[in-house]
Design a protein around this motif. Structure first.
Motif, PDB file in Angstrom:
ATOM      1  N   LEU A  15      34.394  36.564  38.885  1.00 19.74           N
ATOM      2  CA  LEU A  15      33.099  36.075  39.364  1.00 19.74           C
ATOM      3  C   LEU A  15      33.268  34.881  40.299  1.00 19.74           C
ATOM      4  CD1 LEU A  15      30.893  36.365  36.167  1.00 19.74           C
ATOM      5  CD2 LEU A  15      30.822  37.796  38.217  1.00 19.74           C
ATOM      6  N   ALA A  16      34.216  33.984  39.990  1.00 20.97           N
ATOM      7  CA  ALA A  16      34.466  32.836  40.865  1.00 20.97           C
ATOM      8  C   ALA A  16      35.006  33.296  42.210  1.00 20.97           C
ATOM      9  CB  ALA A  16      35.432  31.870  40.193  1.00 20.97           C
ATOM     10  N   ALA A  17      35.911  34.283  42.191  1.00 21.07           N
ATOM     11  CA  ALA A  17      36.455  34.797  43.454  1.00 21.07           C
ATOM     12  C   ALA A  17      35.372  35.493  44.265  1.00 21.07           C
ATOM     13  CB  ALA A  17      37.611  35.751  43.163  1.00 21.07           C
ATOM     14  N   ALA A  18      34.511  36.260  43.624  1.00 21.43           N
ATOM     15  CA  ALA A  18      33.435  36.947  44.329  1.00 21.43           C
ATOM     16  C   ALA A  18      32.453  35.931  44.927  1.00 21.43           C
ATOM     17  CB  ALA A  18      32.709  37.895  43.385  1.00 21.43           C
ATOM     18  N   GLY A  22      31.861  35.426  48.952  1.00 23.72           N
ATOM     19  CA  GLY A  22      30.504  35.633  49.437  1.00 23.72           C
ATOM     20  C   GLY A  22      29.884  34.412  50.077  1.00 23.72           C
ATOM     21  N   ASN A  23      30.384  33.220  49.744  1.00 24.58           N
ATOM     22  CA  ASN A  23      29.782  31.979  50.248  1.00 24.58           C
ATOM     23  C   ASN A  23      30.768  31.126  51.038  1.00 24.58           C
ATOM     24  OD1 ASN A  23      27.082  32.143  49.051  1.00 24.58           O
ATOM     25  ND2 ASN A  23      28.201  32.074  47.121  1.00 24.58           N
ATOM     26  N   TRP A  24      31.681  31.748  51.756  1.00 22.74           N
ATOM     27  CA  TRP A  24      32.694  31.000  52.489  1.00 22.74           C
ATOM     28  C   TRP A  24      32.096  30.499  53.804  1.00 22.74           C
ATOM     29  CZ3 TRP A  24      37.091  29.439  50.432  1.00 22.74           C
ATOM     30  CH2 TRP A  24      38.026  28.833  51.268  1.00 22.74           C
ATOM     31  N   THR A  25      31.255  29.489  53.689  1.00 19.99           N
ATOM     32  CA  THR A  25      30.644  28.879  54.864  1.00 19.99           C
ATOM     33  C   THR A  25      30.938  27.394  54.837  1.00 19.99           C
ATOM     34  OG1 THR A  25      28.575  28.490  53.688  1.00 19.99           O
ATOM     35  CG2 THR A  25      28.754  30.553  54.904  1.00 19.99           C
ATOM     36  N   PRO A  42      32.468  26.490  48.571  1.00 15.73           N
ATOM     37  CA  PRO A  42      33.106  26.579  47.250  1.00 15.73           C
ATOM     38  C   PRO A  42      33.893  25.325  46.889  1.00 15.73           C
ATOM     39  CG  PRO A  42      33.434  28.613  48.458  1.00 15.73           C
ATOM     40  CD  PRO A  42      32.827  27.625  49.413  1.00 15.73           C
ATOM     41  N   LEU A  43      34.554  24.710  47.872  1.00 13.94           N
ATOM     42  CA  LEU A  43      35.288  23.474  47.599  1.00 13.94           C
ATOM     43  C   LEU A  43      34.328  22.344  47.231  1.00 13.94           C
ATOM     44  CD1 LEU A  43      37.955  21.909  47.581  1.00 13.94           C
ATOM     45  CD2 LEU A  43      37.546  21.421  49.999  1.00 13.94           C
ATOM     46  N   LEU A  44      33.223  22.267  47.931  1.00  8.56           N
ATOM     47  CA  LEU A  44      32.227  21.237  47.634  1.00  8.56           C
ATOM     48  C   LEU A  44      31.657  21.407  46.228  1.00  8.56           C
ATOM     49  CD1 LEU A  44      30.542  18.863  48.679  1.00  8.56           C
ATOM     50  CD2 LEU A  44      28.881  20.539  49.494  1.00  8.56           C
TER      51      LEU A  44
END
Length: 102
Positions: A15-18, A22-25, A42-44
């Motif tokens: 789920l974390a990878a998905a 999906g939100n790599w902005t 995701p890093l933030l």
């Protein structure tokens, strides 16, 4: 039970990878002095999660340490209160044996 734990962690990682894919902005963050930092979402989110988790873990560790100290002090006090008294050996009275006279 071990299988269920492994299944849970694998599902959580999936789920974390998905979510990450999906939100790599990039998200612009305005810093002091007019600077703008572009950070991946995701890093933030991971950094803000750690920002909330670490103080909580430190507080929980300190509370457990304090409770362990109180418990060990109570156990020592209980052991001292219920300890059997040291056997006191009274000095033997000098017994004079006299022979009856006939």
């Amino acid at each position: 039970m071990q299988f269920l734990k492994m299944l849970f962690w694998c599902l959580l990682a999936f789920l974390a990878a998905a979510f990450t894919l999906g939100n790599w902005t990039t998200v612009p963050i305005r810093l002091v002095g007019g600077l703008v930092a572009d950070v991946n979402l995701p890093l933030l989110l991971f950094l803000t999660f750690l920002l909330g988790l670490i103080p909580t873990l430190i507080w929980q560790h300190a509370a457990r340490w304090r409770l362990r100290q109180r418990l060990s002090a109570a156990e020592r006090a209980l052991a001292a209160a219920t300890a059997e008294p040291v056997a006191y050996a009274a000095p033997a009275e000098s017994a004079i044996i006299t022979q009856p006279t006939v």
